[in-house]
Design an enzyme around this catalytic site. Structure first.
Site, mmCIF file in Angstrom:
data_model
loop_
_atom_site.group_PDB
_atom_site.id
_atom_site.type_symbol
_atom_site.label_atom_id
_atom_site.label_comp_id
_atom_site.label_asym_id
_atom_site.label_seq_id
_atom_site.Cartn_x
_atom_site.Cartn_y
_atom_site.Cartn_z
ATOM 1 N N CYS A 119 0.819 -1.222 0.000
ATOM 2 C CA CYS A 119 0.000 0.000 0.000
ATOM 3 C C CYS A 119 0.849 1.268 0.000
ATOM 4 O O CYS A 119 0.328 2.356 -0.245
ATOM 5 C CB CYS A 119 -0.931 0.004 1.204
ATOM 6 S SG CYS A 119 -2.060 -1.400 1.181
ATOM 7 N N HIS A 262 -3.309 7.143 2.378
ATOM 8 C CA HIS A 262 -3.741 5.817 1.936
ATOM 9 C C HIS A 262 -5.118 5.536 2.536
ATOM 10 O O HIS A 262 -5.354 5.761 3.729
ATOM 11 C CB HIS A 262 -2.722 4.773 2.390
ATOM 12 C CG HIS A 262 -3.189 3.374 2.173
ATOM 13 N ND1 HIS A 262 -3.635 2.932 0.956
ATOM 14 C CD2 HIS A 262 -3.303 2.327 3.028
ATOM 15 C CE1 HIS A 262 -4.007 1.669 1.064
ATOM 16 N NE2 HIS A 262 -3.812 1.283 2.307
ATOM 17 N N ASN A 292 -10.266 -0.381 0.212
ATOM 18 C CA ASN A 292 -8.808 -0.235 0.181
ATOM 19 C C ASN A 292 -8.285 -0.854 -1.124
ATOM 20 O O ASN A 292 -8.306 -2.069 -1.277
ATOM 21 C CB ASN A 292 -8.247 -0.951 1.413
ATOM 22 C CG ASN A 292 -6.741 -0.910 1.487
ATOM 23 O OD1 ASN A 292 -6.061 -0.565 0.519
ATOM 24 N ND2 ASN A 292 -6.200 -1.281 2.632
#
Ligand code: UT7
Length: 339
Positions: A119, A262, A292
């Site tokens: 990520c 993020h 996500n």
């Protein structure tokens, strides 16, 4: 007197693009398959739906769409691009998907390769691309962040399958000798000693080839995550690294136009806003619609906010990525947009 050209150039952020799969999966739909419900997912994460790559799409096709979109916004010819970096942990080809994207975009003069940092991948790739530009090696770069975690979640594990979605986002950068610097500072960190909190590990499966000689059979376990540990890591390390970055760049958090973090959990975004005493609305979020999307979250959110006019030329943005590794980082950037 003519100015001596500097070999150290500035870097301008000029174009953005994104692409998301057409298939959407709501919390209620997921609840008909695993023991979960919309209220739990929304209140604990902020997620309402996620997109999944369908039969007529691939991660590479989304990357090409997002990349082409960013190139068009920049007003570039694909042949003028020197570097394509693809941040992903889930390429269609384990040898790297960036070369196929380079060919499909017609960016025949670009060197293209993948970079894996889960990520944090987009942030790490943005900083990496900027170094090639700042040292004068290249003039134009396309950075793509994309992931297809739907392939790697256990769809019967409610602790992880509700969190992730697929998507792609892209950003173009170019050298500038003006004062329009786009990357004002960065910090990158890794702590491999805490890496067992979040993994997508190769399956331990060996086959015998000959007497005394065996080999590993390819294949991966589904994503394993200790959610609480990763949550604690994020709410501790993200504000800390942003604080260091803002201090080192003499930036008052009140002067930021946006925070672009993020997108993993709305509670993490809100906690970071509270830590800096800035309104929650200044921390960009599209988590509700996409979940996500790993390396895609930052450029996907950036593109949405550029296209709907929230991010304007000259805006100052503190961005931070975090995730498996464990890895995390932050950058202070100024959006310029196309000339
Ligand atoms: O992109 C990389 C970075 N990733 C992250 O930043 C993720 C960070 N972690 C998180 O966002 C949160 O830890 C989660 C959203 C993953 C989990 O939220 P939580 O508040 O930490 O929940 P929990 O794991 O402590 O579970 C609380 C309860 C448990 O039930 P019991 O044991 O208390 O009876 C879970 O079994 O919630 C249960 N639970 C669920 N219930 C309904 C866990 N997942 C679900 C679910 N639906 N999907």
């Amino acid at each position: 007197m003519a100015e001596t050209p500097s070999i150290f150039s500035g870097v301008a952020l000029v174009g953005s693009g994104s692409a998301t799969p057409t298939q959407s999966l709501s919390n209620d739909q997921l609840g008909s398959r695993v023991d979960t419900n919309d209220t739990w997912i929304r209140t604990r994460t902020g997620i309402e739906a996620r997109r999944l790559i369908g039969a007529d799409e691939t991660l590479t096709s989304l990357c090409c769409k997002a990349g082409a979109n960013a190139i068009a916004m920049s007003g570039w010819e694909p042949e003028s691009i020197d570097l394509i970096l693809l941040a992903t942990s889930t390429p269609d080809d384990l040898f790297g998907s960036a070369p196929e994207i380079q060919a499909k975009l017609g960016a025949k003069n670009a060197v293209a390769f993948d970079l894996t940092a889960a990520c944090s991948g987009f942030l790490f790739s943005l900083v990496t691309a900027a170094q090639f530009l700042k040292n004068g090696s290249f003039k134009r770069a396309l950075v793509i962040g994309a992931d297809q975690l739907s392939s790697w979640v256990d769809w019967s594990d409610r602790r992880t399958c509700v969190l992730f979605g697929d998507g792609a986002g892209a950003l173009t950068l170019e050298t500038t000798n003006t004062s329009k610097e786009g990357i004002l500072g960065f910090q990158l960190k890794t702590d491999g000693s805490r890496g067992n909190c979040l993994n997508l590990k190769q399956k331990e499966r060996r086959e015998s080839l000959l007497d005394g000689i065996s080999h590993q059979v390819g294949g991966y376990e589904p994503i394993q995550m200790n959610g609480q540990e990763v949550y604690k890591f994020a709410v501790r390390e993200v504000p800390a690294i942003l604080e260091t970055l803002l201090k080192r760049t003499n930036t008052d958090p009140k002067h930021l136009d946006w925070m672009l973090l993020h997108q993993a959990n709305q509670r993490i975004l809100d906690a970071v806003a509270d830590r800096f005493d800035i309104p929650h609305s200044k921390v960009l979020s599209n988590l509700a619609n996409y979940g996500n999307t790993s390396a895609a979250t930052i450029p996907l959110m950036l593109d949405e906010a550029v296209k709907d006019g929230r991010i304007k030329p000259g805006h100052l943005i503190a961005t931070s990525g975090f995730g498996a590794g464990l890895s995390w980082g932050a950058a202070l950037v100024r959006w310029q947009g196309p000339d």
